[in-house]
Design an enzyme around this catalytic site. Structure first.
Site, PDB file in Angstrom:
ATOM      1  N   THR A 113      90.744 -55.694 -56.333  1.00  0.00           N
ATOM      2  CA  THR A 113      89.729 -56.029 -57.338  1.00  0.00           C
ATOM      3  C   THR A 113      89.341 -54.809 -58.174  1.00  0.00           C
ATOM      4  OG1 THR A 113      87.364 -56.568 -57.506  1.00  0.00           O
ATOM      5  CG2 THR A 113      88.084 -55.710 -55.415  1.00  0.00           C
ATOM      6  N   TYR A 138      81.345 -55.283 -50.791  1.00  0.00           N
ATOM      7  CA  TYR A 138      82.629 -55.964 -50.998  1.00  0.00           C
ATOM      8  C   TYR A 138      83.651 -54.995 -51.597  1.00  0.00           C
ATOM      9  CZ  TYR A 138      86.043 -58.946 -53.406  1.00  0.00           C
ATOM     10  OH  TYR A 138      87.204 -59.505 -53.880  1.00  0.00           O
TER      11      TYR A 138
END
Ligand SMILES: NC(=O)c1ccc[n+]([C@@H]2O[C@H](COP(=O)([O-])OP(=O)(O)OC[C@H]3O[C@@H](n4cnc5c(N)ncnc54)[C@H](OP(=O)(O)O)[C@@H]3O)[C@@H](O)[C@H]2O)c1
Length: 296
Positions: A113, A138
């Site tokens: 990501t 995250y």
């Protein structure tokens, strides 16, 4: 080619399995649930269980592992009682897989990501940039997963994506269609910039990568330019035929979410073409195809 895919109950893993099956490859799907209604070749696998990962991978002996499983609930990941679990899935789970890929000398494709960066500035992030500074739990756990892959393997692809939507799961488009149906107007942030990624299109690229040996770090989203979530919503409602009004607001005006979000999610995808990969279609085209596939 024999390919093991993790996270096939989610958005991306589901489409990667379909793409592999379409191309006639031997595809074995896995996820944490006991069974799966979609795929005949399915094995239950909790990636945090090191022994189970070793035993499943050693018995399947894949040529490639496409690792899509992850903890993706970004705000929930900030809860004190969830942090260890998020690390176990995103970091340790990824390391567990990388270590067996090393033993098997097989390729690994790890999906990551733009959240590994700090989201500042307005320049697109280069895939080989090492200025990591995740803003939230995250992002940190996905970055640590990347490092586990890069430290243990030579034959790996780390593919960073952003703003994901697919048929098999919840996403921004489905949320907006639901909200837009109920209310005459919606407020959407206009100062977070990126590009959406349709899992159907990405799956084609990932299988192309599985077939190749152009290893390394890549960025992959749909083409069509950098936009805000506001711009995306305007186009979603336009294509869906909704008359819902969309009001642009800043992240500050919208109010804080538990996890800090990057303002700059622009990903530079030029390395894909440089290394002989076909880019994804535009996000506008992807959205139009997606809306034909879902009920709303
Ligand atoms: N969604 C986005 O906007 C986005 C953006 C950038 C990058 N990514 C990355 O892209 C990849 C695919 O995302 P996605 O949207 O397809 O994710 P998703 O729909 O949330 O699917 C992830 C799957 O992994 C499973 N999983 C969770 N813990 C597991 C465990 N311990 N063992 C095995 N499976 C487990 C989940 O099961 P449960 O649902 O039961 O937990 C789910 O089926 C992920 O690596 C994600 O980090 C996503």
């Amino acid at each position: 080619m024999k390919v093991l895919v993790t996270g096939v109950n989610g958005q991306l893993g589901y489409d990667v399995m379909n793409e592999l099956n379409k191309r006639g490859y031997e595809a074995i799907g896995s996820d944490i649930t006991e069974s799966n209604d979609h795929f005949s070749h399915y094995v239950q696998l909790d990636i945090t269980d090191q022994e189970a990962v070793e035993s499943v991978l050693m018995s399947v002996k894949p040529d490639v592992v496409v690792h899509c499983a992850a903890w993706t609930a970004v705000d929930l990941a900030e809860d004190d009682d969830k942090v260890e679990k998020v690390k176990a899935v995103n970091t340790k789970g990824t390391e567990n897989i990388a270590l067996v890929c090393k033993k098997l000398d097989c390729k690994m494709i790890y999906i990551s990501t733009d959240y590994v960066f700090n989201g500042q500035g307005d320049q697109p992030w280069d895939p080989d940039c090492k200025d990591y500074a995740p803003l939230n739990v995250y992002g940190q756990t996905k970055l640590d997963g990347e490092l586990a892959v890069a430290h243990n393997l030579d034959k790996y692809f780390i593919v960073r994506i952003a703003w994901v939507f697919g048929i098999n799961g919840k996403n921004f488009i489905k949320t907006m269609l639901n909200v837009g149906k109920k209310y005459p107007q919606v407020k959407v942030v206009c100062d977070q910039i990126g590009t959406p990624t349709y899992t159907y299109d990405l799956a084609r690229l990932l299988v192309d990568m599985a077939e190749s040996d152009q290893y390394g770090y890549y960025h992959a989203t749909n083409e069509g330019g950098y936009i805000s979530w506001y711009d995306f919503t305007v186009e979603i409602f336009k294509q869906a035929g909704y008359t819902t009004e969309v009001l642009p607001v800043t992240t500050e005006e919208y109010g804080l979410s538990k996890a800090a979000r990057p303002f700059n999610s622009r990903l530079d995808k030029s390395k894909l073409v440089k290394n002989g990969f076909k880019p994804l279609p535009t996000w506008q085209d992807a959205l139009s195809r997606y809306l034909k596939e879902i009920e709303y």
